[in-house]
Structure formats: C-alpha cells, structure tokens
Scaffold this active site. Structure first.
Site, PDB file in Angstrom:
ATOM      1  N   GLY A   1      45.164  25.033  55.981  1.00  0.00           N
ATOM      2  CA  GLY A   1      45.091  26.428  55.995  1.00  0.00           C
ATOM      3  C   GLY A   1      45.852  26.771  54.585  1.00  0.00           C
ATOM      4  O   GLY A   1      46.866  26.509  54.336  1.00  0.00           O
TER       5      GLY A   1
ATOM      6  N   PRO B   1      48.170  29.304  52.342  1.00  0.00           N
ATOM      7  CA  PRO B   1      49.945  29.812  52.194  1.00  0.00           C
ATOM      8  C   PRO B   1      49.540  30.705  53.237  1.00  0.00           C
ATOM      9  O   PRO B   1      48.844  31.746  52.962  1.00  0.00           O
ATOM     10  CB  PRO B   1      50.032  30.023  50.891  1.00  0.00           C
ATOM     11  CG  PRO B   1      49.057  29.554  50.282  1.00  0.00           C
ATOM     12  CD  PRO B   1      47.852  28.914  50.955  1.00  0.00           C
TER      13      PRO B   1
ATOM     14  N   THR C   1      48.997  31.491  56.429  1.00  0.00           N
ATOM     15  CA  THR C   1      48.511  32.095  57.555  1.00  0.00           C
ATOM     16  C   THR C   1      49.000  31.800  58.696  1.00  0.00           C
ATOM     17  O   THR C   1      48.769  32.135  59.962  1.00  0.00           O
ATOM     18  CB  THR C   1      47.147  30.721  57.545  1.00  0.00           C
ATOM     19  OG1 THR C   1      47.692  29.845  57.186  1.00  0.00           O
ATOM     20  CG2 THR C   1      45.869  31.660  56.097  1.00  0.00           C
TER      21      THR C   1
ATOM     22  N   LYS D   1      51.552  28.305  60.290  1.00  0.00           N
ATOM     23  CA  LYS D   1      51.261  26.934  60.477  1.00  0.00           C
ATOM     24  C   LYS D   1      52.886  26.688  60.889  1.00  0.00           C
ATOM     25  O   LYS D   1      52.462  26.235  61.708  1.00  0.00           O
ATOM     26  CB  LYS D   1      51.460  26.706  59.219  1.00  0.00           C
ATOM     27  CG  LYS D   1      49.165  26.585  58.694  1.00  0.00           C
ATOM     28  CD  LYS D   1      49.229  25.699  57.441  1.00  0.00           C
ATOM     29  CE  LYS D   1      50.061  25.824  56.676  1.00  0.00           C
ATOM     30  NZ  LYS D   1      49.276  27.167  55.568  1.00  0.00           N
ATOM     31  N   THR D   2      53.447  27.152  60.252  1.00  0.00           N
ATOM     32  CA  THR D   2      54.501  26.857  60.690  1.00  0.00           C
ATOM     33  C   THR D   2      55.068  27.459  61.732  1.00  0.00           C
ATOM     34  O   THR D   2      55.843  27.292  63.003  1.00  0.00           O
ATOM     35  CB  THR D   2      56.211  27.298  59.880  1.00  0.00           C
ATOM     36  OG1 THR D   2      55.563  26.395  58.342  1.00  0.00           O
ATOM     37  CG2 THR D   2      56.890  26.592  60.089  1.00  0.00           C
TER      38      THR D   2
ATOM     39  N   HIS E   1      37.946  54.239  31.665  1.00  0.00           N
ATOM     40  CA  HIS E   1      37.605  52.947  32.014  1.00  0.00           C
ATOM     41  C   HIS E   1      37.781  53.054  33.517  1.00  0.00           C
ATOM     42  O   HIS E   1      36.699  52.108  34.639  1.00  0.00           O
ATOM     43  CB  HIS E   1      38.845  52.333  31.379  1.00  0.00           C
ATOM     44  CG  HIS E   1      38.683  50.347  32.116  1.00  0.00           C
ATOM     45  ND1 HIS E   1      38.245  49.881  31.334  1.00  0.00           N
ATOM     46  CD2 HIS E   1      39.340  49.762  33.387  1.00  0.00           C
ATOM     47  CE1 HIS E   1      38.437  48.432  32.055  1.00  0.00           C
ATOM     48  NE2 HIS E   1      39.034  48.475  32.882  1.00  0.00           N
ATOM     49  N   GLU E   2      39.109  53.226  34.730  1.00  0.00           N
ATOM     50  CA  GLU E   2      38.566  53.169  35.817  1.00  0.00           C
ATOM     51  C   GLU E   2      37.446  53.725  36.845  1.00  0.00           C
ATOM     52  O   GLU E   2      37.308  53.674  37.935  1.00  0.00           O
ATOM     53  CB  GLU E   2      40.105  53.670  36.575  1.00  0.00           C
ATOM     54  CG  GLU E   2      41.313  52.805  36.027  1.00  0.00           C
ATOM     55  CD  GLU E   2      40.960  51.542  36.608  1.00  0.00           C
ATOM     56  OE1 GLU E   2      40.502  51.870  37.084  1.00  0.00           O
ATOM     57  OE2 GLU E   2      41.960  50.340  35.734  1.00  0.00           O
TER      58      GLU E   2
ATOM     59  N   HIS F   1      34.638  51.827  37.037  1.00  0.00           N
ATOM     60  CA  HIS F   1      34.545  50.715  37.431  1.00  0.00           C
ATOM     61  C   HIS F   1      33.776  51.501  38.779  1.00  0.00           C
ATOM     62  O   HIS F   1      34.034  51.215  39.355  1.00  0.00           O
ATOM     63  CB  HIS F   1      35.744  50.238  38.270  1.00  0.00           C
ATOM     64  CG  HIS F   1      36.502  49.456  36.699  1.00  0.00           C
ATOM     65  ND1 HIS F   1      35.277  48.234  36.251  1.00  0.00           N
ATOM     66  CD2 HIS F   1      37.394  49.258  35.830  1.00  0.00           C
ATOM     67  CE1 HIS F   1      35.924  47.184  35.611  1.00  0.00           C
ATOM     68  NE2 HIS F   1      37.601  48.300  35.020  1.00  0.00           N
TER      69      HIS F   1
ATOM     70  N   ASP G   1      39.187  41.907  33.722  1.00  0.00           N
ATOM     71  CA  ASP G   1      38.092  42.282  34.285  1.00  0.00           C
ATOM     72  C   ASP G   1      36.776  41.404  33.484  1.00  0.00           C
ATOM     73  O   ASP G   1      36.291  40.145  34.479  1.00  0.00           O
ATOM     74  CB  ASP G   1      37.553  42.738  33.580  1.00  0.00           C
ATOM     75  CG  ASP G   1      38.303  44.738  34.218  1.00  0.00           C
ATOM     76  OD1 ASP G   1      39.076  44.091  35.360  1.00  0.00           O
ATOM     77  OD2 ASP G   1      38.435  45.319  33.784  1.00  0.00           O
TER      78      ASP G   1
END
Length: 647
Positions: free
Chosen positions: A212, A214, A216, A218-219, A435-436, A439, A512
């Site tokens: 899976g 990194p 998530t 597992k350890t 600019h923002e 978007h 972008d």
C-alpha cells in the site's frame, strides 16, 4: 528455589558483563597477593616461627662479632642469618655495602648467596595478570560489538539489533482498513489455536505481504496482529540487513529466524522489504549487488525451511511491489498479498475517531466535514492533522480543540504553513488575487470540476503566495475524460486571469502549467482518450502508489512529434476557452479581488454567492449589501470602543 536463584544470578551477570570482569579480576589479584611474599621471609621461613625481637642490618654485624651466627645467606636485597640457637632472622640489606663480608671472613662465619628474586611472583604479576586483563577487555569489547553490530566489525549476528516485543496495539486501534483486517484475522487465529488447523490438514500461509501507499498503516496493522495473538514480535527494517561486508545480511537473516523459532509462536515483520527483495534480474546478466543478493537468497532459503505447520509467520510491508523478486512472491513464501490502501470517506471518519480520543475536542467539531476535506489523504496524514489541530489550540491558550483548528490543520497539511511574516506588496498582492480568483471562478462554473472550499492570498508553504482549496464532493476512484478536462481548465484559470485582467503574465503559473501538461500527456499516452495514439499505450505507470511514469520510450520519433503537437494545441484551445469564460464573469472576478484585498481569505460559499448573483442580475445588490453590513459592523465596533472609554 536454588535453580531460580541461579537463573537470576546468571541473568544479572549477563546484563552486567563489565561488573563480572571486575569482580573476577579483583579475586585473582587478592589470591596471588596473598601467596606472594611481602619481603620473602613468610615464603622461605625455614623452621621456626619464634622471633623474640626485631633485628636490623647492623645487628647482623654485631652478632657475627659476638660469634652467635651459624650461617649467613646474602642476597641482592636481603640478608638472612641463622643463629646458633636455631632462630632465623631476615633483614633488608644496605645497598653497595661490602663490610659485612669482611666481618664474616674475619670472624670465620660461614656465608653464601641466595636468589631473593621471586620468579613466581614476577611471572604472575608481570606477565600472567596483565595478559589476562588484556584478554578479558578484548573479549568484553568483542561481545559488546557482537550484540550491537552483529559481531566484530559488524559481522554475523542480529542479537541486540533485533529484539522481540509484545505490542499492545489491537485491531480496535486500526481503523479505515476493514478488508485488510479481515485478511489477517485468520493469522491471529492460527497463532492462538494452531492445532485446530493442523488437525484439519490445513496449511497456514507462511508469509503475508502488506502492500500500500506510504502512511496507510501497514506497520500498525502488523503490530495489531501480534498484539491480538499475544505473541513475540520481531520487527526489523529491510535496510538493517545491508552492510559493507558480503555475508553480513545473510548471517543476520539466519539469526533472526533462529530467534523467532526459539520463541515460537511468533511473528517476524520486515518493513520496506524492497530494500533486500528487489528482483535479481534488475542487475542485468552479470547480476546485481552481491551482498543484497546473498541476503535475499538466505531469506528465500529460511522461508523454505519453515515447516508448514511451524507457528512462525513472516509479515512484510512495501509500497513498491512491482520491484520484488518473483521467487519471493511465489506460493510457499509470501502466499498472500494484502492491500492496505488509502481510506475512503467512512474509513477517514473512523480514523479520526481513533485519534481524536487522545485530545480534548470541542462540541463543534464535525468529523464528517473534516473527512470530506481530506479526500486522498492516508491515515498518517489524518493523525498528523489531529495532532496539529491540538497544537494550534494550545498556542491560542484554548481549553479545547475546535473546528476552526481542524480546518487550519487541514490547510497546513495540504498547502503548507501560513507565512504571516512574508507580506506581499500591493503589486504582488493584486497579481495573486486575480490569479486565485481565476482558479476559483473556473472551478465553480465548469461542470464536473471540484468545488471551492476556500480562496486565500496569504502565502503558505515554501513557494505558494496564495492558494485555492478545492475539495471533491465524494470519493472518486476513476476519472472520466470530461473530469480531467475540467481539472485542466481549473489549472489554466490562474494564468488566464492574469492575462485578461492585468494584461501581463507572471511566473506564478509554473506549477499549474506543469500539472496541466502531465494530465493531457497521460490522456494521450496512458488512457487512450485521444486519436493521436488511439488505444496504444505509450508510457507505463511505474508505481500505482508512488506515481511516476516509465522513462523508456518504445515508440517512434514521429509519434513523439504528434504527441507533442497534440498536447500543445489541446492546451492552447482550453486556454482560449478559459479566457472567454473569465471575460464573461469579469464582474465576479473584480468583486472577488476586492474581497480578497480586504479580507485576504474568502470561503467557497462567498464565491458561489457572487456567481449566482451575477447570473441572476443582482450582483451589485449583493456587493452593496456586503458593504452595508461591513459598515454597520465597523460602527458597532466604534460604539463599543467609545462605551468602553466612557466607562
């Protein structure tokens, strides 16, 4: 009772080898000191213990003159004399004195020489003990190196490097991966009740590979298996087996499996197994790294050496399953692969519930809202968000963690730390605002685009001078062509707004354009969404968890030219469409820029309110109402200040 005491003593000295060495050395010194002469009179005293007075060197001369001496023995350091009555006396000799011999000759007293050098004492204290001390120190250091580094110079053993533990983690502590938990529950049952499976003739899997992305868990899942089964847990990283010397890793693998078998039933967990388990074919016809290959071969041999019903299970974790050697994945070794993927919406809510127990959360905290904002994040990211929210609340001297702290923590995780010290001048602030706004407006008016959560012109992270936070309305595992195009349009909205409203572009759209190009390239070369390559796949994804594409080109230069031409023309066409859309909604852009200049941050609901008002022809009314509300708030604040001053 005696056996128990002996065992405790042995354990004490095993844990304190330096103390054992010191005690043993002191005993040796005491013993040999006790038998070594202090002078030499105790060792070589002839017959009598009778001694009526203490004699000196001059007394020997006087006794010779008086005729009372029967015999005199002269050494380099001492003089020993036997009196006629049988008494033996020993005195220290005066160095370089020759008068004693003259007196003995004159009075005809028999005399001779003795060797007063004690060879036994010289041998013991001059050679044996120093050699023993040196050897003991060398053995002590060698044993410490063996425990800490696997033997002298790090060769040979995993003792000290790998220790067993019994984790207190349970399945209840692992949320968001219900399918993965179900897959490993039979491992727990086998470790608890091995006879049940053996009697049926069933063979439990020897190895389980947890695969899976990194973060998530597992350890954590591996620890939960050991915690539920209540068995020893040997955890080691794959890189711990790799050393400079050939054979070190193989020896450590042998030692690890021997330790696990001695404490069976037990679990061996190898994290990042791709460090030693890479395909041996990757090294070409001449092979790869000799040390890594020997370590891998030993691991394969040890897993084959397991009895099919031996209660030792090997768990391993990796986010790069495609690089593992096929021999490692065949049945009989890692029989089963368990996918530990990023959590869905329900899983994120469960993970947040687990971590929020550790903090004092306010009643206004909405975990479902936080889960919607964190689509695509792993369990480790969510744990970090909860911790970050608690830290933010602590800095503000709050008694509990509120929803606003969680929202700020999510923004930190996604966009980076807010840089309040990096203040923008009016020119840069204007560029970032347009600019923002570009978007945000394109994201809201484009069908199938992700909706806006927040727009900000406060710098964040390393390079972001502003950001638009988009969030999907639901978890998505597949994306259609129209959704990818909507994503491209949204990315191009910032640069297009600069060109349309400012007449000049800046360097702010670099990332972008890169992301937009990658999306279009994937549509052409991987997903078969265009007529350029048809259904032919031009590039292969190297890792579904880490992303990336294969760099090796397996198509002609002509095809490459066609691909490049298509990507360029496609982006230019979408850019024209975006600019036309922004011109259409120019009043909304101007209203947003004004709000951003005043507040620096506006919510997605405000963006949608302005767009809806513009489409209904009442934008001026909404803007005026907002201005009136703002003026009223300012008046109330002034009145409050005046009342306070009057008080």
């Amino acid at each position: 009772m005696d056996k128990k005491n002996n065992k405790n003593n042995n354990n004490f000295f095993d844990k304190n080898p330096l103390l054992l060495f010191i005690v043993f050395a002191v005993l040796i010194v005491i013993v040999f000191r006790s038998i070594a002469p202090n002078g030499i009179n105790e060792l070589n005293n002839l017959t009598s213990n009778k001694q009526v007075q203490v004699y000196t060197y001059s007394d020997i001369k006087n006794l010779a003159k008086e005729g009372k001496l029967a015999y005199v023995a002269i050494g380099q350091k001492i003089v020993r004399a036997k009196l006629k009555d049988g008494e033996v006396i020993t005195v220290q000799k005066v160095p370089n004195d020759s008068t004693l011999v003259e007196i003995l000759d004159k009075y005809k007293v028999p005399y001779g020489a003795i060797n007063d050098n004690n060879w036994l004492s010289e041998l013991i204290f001059g050679w044996i003990i120093p050699i023993f001390i040196f050897f003991a120190i060398w053995m002590f250091l060698a044993s410490r190196m063996q425990k800490g580094m696997g033997g002298v110079l790090g060769i040979g053993s995993a003792k000290g490097l790998i220790k067993s533990e019994k984790p207190d983690v349970k399945f209840d502590d692992v949320a968001g991966n219900d399918e993965a938990k179900e897959e490993v529950k039979e491992i727990v049952d086998f470790l608890k009740n091995p006879d049940r499976y053996i009697d049926l003739g069933a063979k439990i899997p020897k190895g389980v590979l947890l695969v899976g992305p990194p973060g998530t868990g597992k350890t954590l899942l591996a620890k939960a298996v050991a915690g539920e089964a209540d068995v020893p847990f040997f955890a080691v990283s794959g890189s711990s087996f790799i050393e400079m010397f050939v054979g070190v890793g193989a020896a450590r693998v042998r030692d690890l499996f021997n330790q696990a078998k001695k404490e069976a039933p037990s679990i061996i967990f190898i994290d990042e197994i791709d460090a030693i388990g890479k395909s041996r074919a990757a090294g070409g016809p001449m092979g790869g790294n000799d040390e890594r290959e020997q370590t891998l071969n030993q691991l394969l041999a040890e897993m084959d050496g397991f009895d099919s019903n031996e209660p030792v299970i090997v768990l391993a974790a990796t986010n790069r399953p495609e690089v593992l050697d096929p021999a490692l994945l065949r049945p009989g070794r890692f029989d089963r692969q368990v996918l530990v993927d990023k959590p869905d919406f329900k899983g994120r809510v469960e993970i947040l519930k687990v971590h929020i127990k550790k903090i004092k959360a306010g009643k206004d905290v909405d975990l479902e809202e936080i889960a919607r904002m964190t689509a695509g994040l792993a369990g480790a990211d969510l744990a970090n968000i909860v911790n970050e929210a608690a830290l933010l609340a602590g800095r503000k001297n709050k008694k509990e963690v509120n929803q606003e702290d969680f929202v700020e923590a999510v923004e930190r995780q996604i966009a980076g730390l807010e840089k309040k010290s990096r203040r923008l001048n009016d020119k840069d602030k204007k560029i970032v605002a347009y600019h923002e706004s570009g978007h945000a407006v394109i994201a809201e008016v484009t069908e199938k685009a992700r909706k806006v959560k927040k727009v900000s012109i406060v710098p964040r992270g390393l390079a972001a001078l502003g950001y638009t936070l988009n969030m999907p309305e639901e978890d998505k595992y597949l994306m259609q062509k129209s959704e990818l195009i909507a994503e491209v349009d949204t990315l191009l909205g910032g640069r297009a707004a600069e060109e349309v409203f400012l007449g000049e572009i800046s360097t702010g759209a670099g990332n972008d354009l890169e992301r937009a190009t990658d999306i279009v390239r994937a549509m052409v070369s991987m997903y078969g969404m265009t007529d350029v390559a048809g259904l032919m796949v031009l590039e292969k994804q190297t890792n579904r968890f880490l992303g990336g594409f294969a760099q090796q080109r397996e198509y002609s230069e002509k095809t490459q030219e066609e691909v490049d031409k298509f990507i360029k023309e496609f982006l230019e066409n979408r850019y024209k469409h975006v600019k036309e859309t922004l011109k259409k909604y120019s009043p909304v852009i101007e209203a947003m820029v004004k709000d951003l200049f005043e507040k620096e941050v506006i919510d997605g609901s405000r963006v949608r309110e302005l767009i809806k008002a513009y489409e209904e022809g009442r934008l001026e009314e909404v803007i005026n109402n907002s201005s009136n509300e703002k003026n009223n708030e300012a008046k109330e604040e002034n009145n409050d200040e005046k009342n306070g001053n009057n008080s």
